[in-house]
Design an enzyme around this catalytic site. Sequence first.
Site, PDB file in Angstrom:
ATOM      1  N   THR A  10      32.698  23.786   7.027  1.00 11.67           N
ATOM      2  CA  THR A  10      31.657  24.665   6.474  1.00 11.67           C
ATOM      3  C   THR A  10      32.292  25.983   6.036  1.00 11.67           C
ATOM      4  O   THR A  10      33.474  26.237   6.289  1.00 11.67           O
ATOM      5  CB  THR A  10      30.604  25.011   7.544  1.00 11.67           C
ATOM      6  OG1 THR A  10      31.287  25.659   8.616  1.00 11.67           O
ATOM      7  CG2 THR A  10      29.841  23.793   8.024  1.00 11.67           C
ATOM      8  N   GLY A  14      37.542  28.616   8.612  1.00 10.79           N
ATOM      9  CA  GLY A  14      38.976  28.922   8.671  1.00 10.79           C
ATOM     10  C   GLY A  14      39.815  28.243   7.596  1.00 10.79           C
ATOM     11  O   GLY A  14      41.045  28.205   7.714  1.00 10.79           O
ATOM     12  N   GLU A  87      39.252  26.864  -2.427  1.00  9.16           N
ATOM     13  CA  GLU A  87      37.942  26.787  -3.102  1.00  9.16           C
ATOM     14  C   GLU A  87      37.907  25.567  -4.026  1.00  9.16           C
ATOM     15  O   GLU A  87      37.338  25.611  -5.134  1.00  9.16           O
ATOM     16  CB  GLU A  87      37.632  28.082  -3.887  1.00  9.16           C
ATOM     17  CG  GLU A  87      37.746  29.373  -3.086  1.00  9.16           C
ATOM     18  CD  GLU A  87      36.651  29.558  -2.018  1.00  9.16           C
ATOM     19  OE1 GLU A  87      35.722  28.714  -1.917  1.00  9.16           O
ATOM     20  OE2 GLU A  87      36.727  30.553  -1.258  1.00  9.16           O
ATOM     21  N   ILE A 170      26.687  27.546  -8.127  1.00  5.62           N
ATOM     22  CA  ILE A 170      27.774  28.483  -7.786  1.00  5.62           C
ATOM     23  C   ILE A 170      27.244  29.911  -7.742  1.00  5.62           C
ATOM     24  O   ILE A 170      26.834  30.469  -8.761  1.00  5.62           O
ATOM     25  CB  ILE A 170      28.941  28.381  -8.785  1.00  5.62           C
ATOM     26  CG1 ILE A 170      29.503  26.957  -8.803  1.00  5.62           C
ATOM     27  CG2 ILE A 170      30.037  29.389  -8.434  1.00  5.62           C
ATOM     28  CD1 ILE A 170      30.718  26.773  -9.695  1.00  5.62           C
ATOM     29  N   GLY A 173      29.542  34.401  -2.489  1.00  9.35           N
ATOM     30  CA  GLY A 173      28.920  35.230  -1.464  1.00  9.35           C
ATOM     31  C   GLY A 173      29.560  35.002  -0.117  1.00  9.35           C
ATOM     32  O   GLY A 173      30.466  34.185   0.030  1.00  9.35           O
TER      33      GLY A 173
END
Length: 223
Positions: A10, A14, A87, A170, A173
Amino acid sequence: MAELQFFTGTMDSGKSTLALQTNHNHHVRGRIGRIFTTHDRAGAATLSSRLGLTHDAIEVGGGFDFWRYVVDQLTGGARIDYLVCDEAQFYEPSQIDQLARVVDELQIDVFAFGILTDFRTVLFPGSARLVELADRTNVLQVEALCWCGRRATHNARTENGEMVTEGEVIVVGDVEDPSAQQPPEVGYEVLCRQHHRRRMTAARARAVSLVSEPLPFDQPFGE
Ligand SMILES: Nc1ncnc2c1ncn2[C@@H]1O[C@H](COP(=O)(O)OP(=O)(O)O)[C@@H](O)[C@H]1O
Ligand SMILES: Cc1cn([C@H]2C[C@H](O)[C@@H](COP(=O)(O)O)O2)c(=O)[nH]c1=O
C-alpha cells in the site's frame, strides 16, 4: 540470470525507501544503475522516501521508451547493470513490456516498485502488467496498518476529510497526518478491506464512536 522483480504494498509501506536501499546496495558493490520515477510527491525527476532520503531520477513520461533508452545508452558506450523503477503503477503497460524485454534480451535486472490498486480498488494497468510479467512479485514486509490495527491492504482517497470512490485515477498526494488540525483537500489513508468497503476512515470511526457514546443521564444538567 537477470530478473524483473515487482515490489508492491500500500501507500506508506516503504517502497520508495526500499528502492533507494536497493540502488545503494547494488551501487556500493560497483554495479551501475539508472533510477526512474514518475509523478513523485517531491516533484519531477526525483525519487523521494518519507524517511527523508531523495535521489535524482529520470522522469518517465507517457512516450518514454525504456528499450530505446537502454539500447541508446549501451551503444553510446555506457554500462548499465540494473534499473530501479519507482511509482511503476503509473507506467503504461507497453512500458512494462519494454522493461521485460530489457531483462530478457540485455540481461539487465529491473527492480520495479508500486502500489497495486487505486482508490477505487481497481488494479493500475501498469501494476497489472507487472504482475503478469514479473519473475517475482514481492509484497513489502513492513505492514502499513488500518486504524483498527489490521493490516492495511487498500488505499482510500479523501476529499476534505470524506472518503471518495469517484474521480481522476492519478492525483498525486500523501497519506493524511492524523495530528493535522484540518484534513487536506485531497489526502490518502490506508485501510483494511472491510473498512475500505464500509468507507470507514479513522476520522469517520472517531465521529461515529462519539455520536454513539451514551449521554451522561446520571449527571443532572448544569453540574
Ligand atoms: N517518522 C517516522 N519514523 C519512522 N518511520 C517512518 C516515519 N515516517 C514514515 N516512516 C516509515 O516510512 C515508510 C514509508 O516510506 P516510503 O518509502 O515513503 O513509502 P512508500 O513509497 O511505500 O509510500 C513506512 O514504512 C513508515 O513506517
Ligand atoms: C491510491 C492512489 C494513489 N495515487 C497517488 C498518490 C501518491 O502520489 C502515489 C503513491 O505514492 P506512494 O509512494 O506509494 O505513497 O500515487 C493516485 O494517483 N491514485 C490513486 O488511486
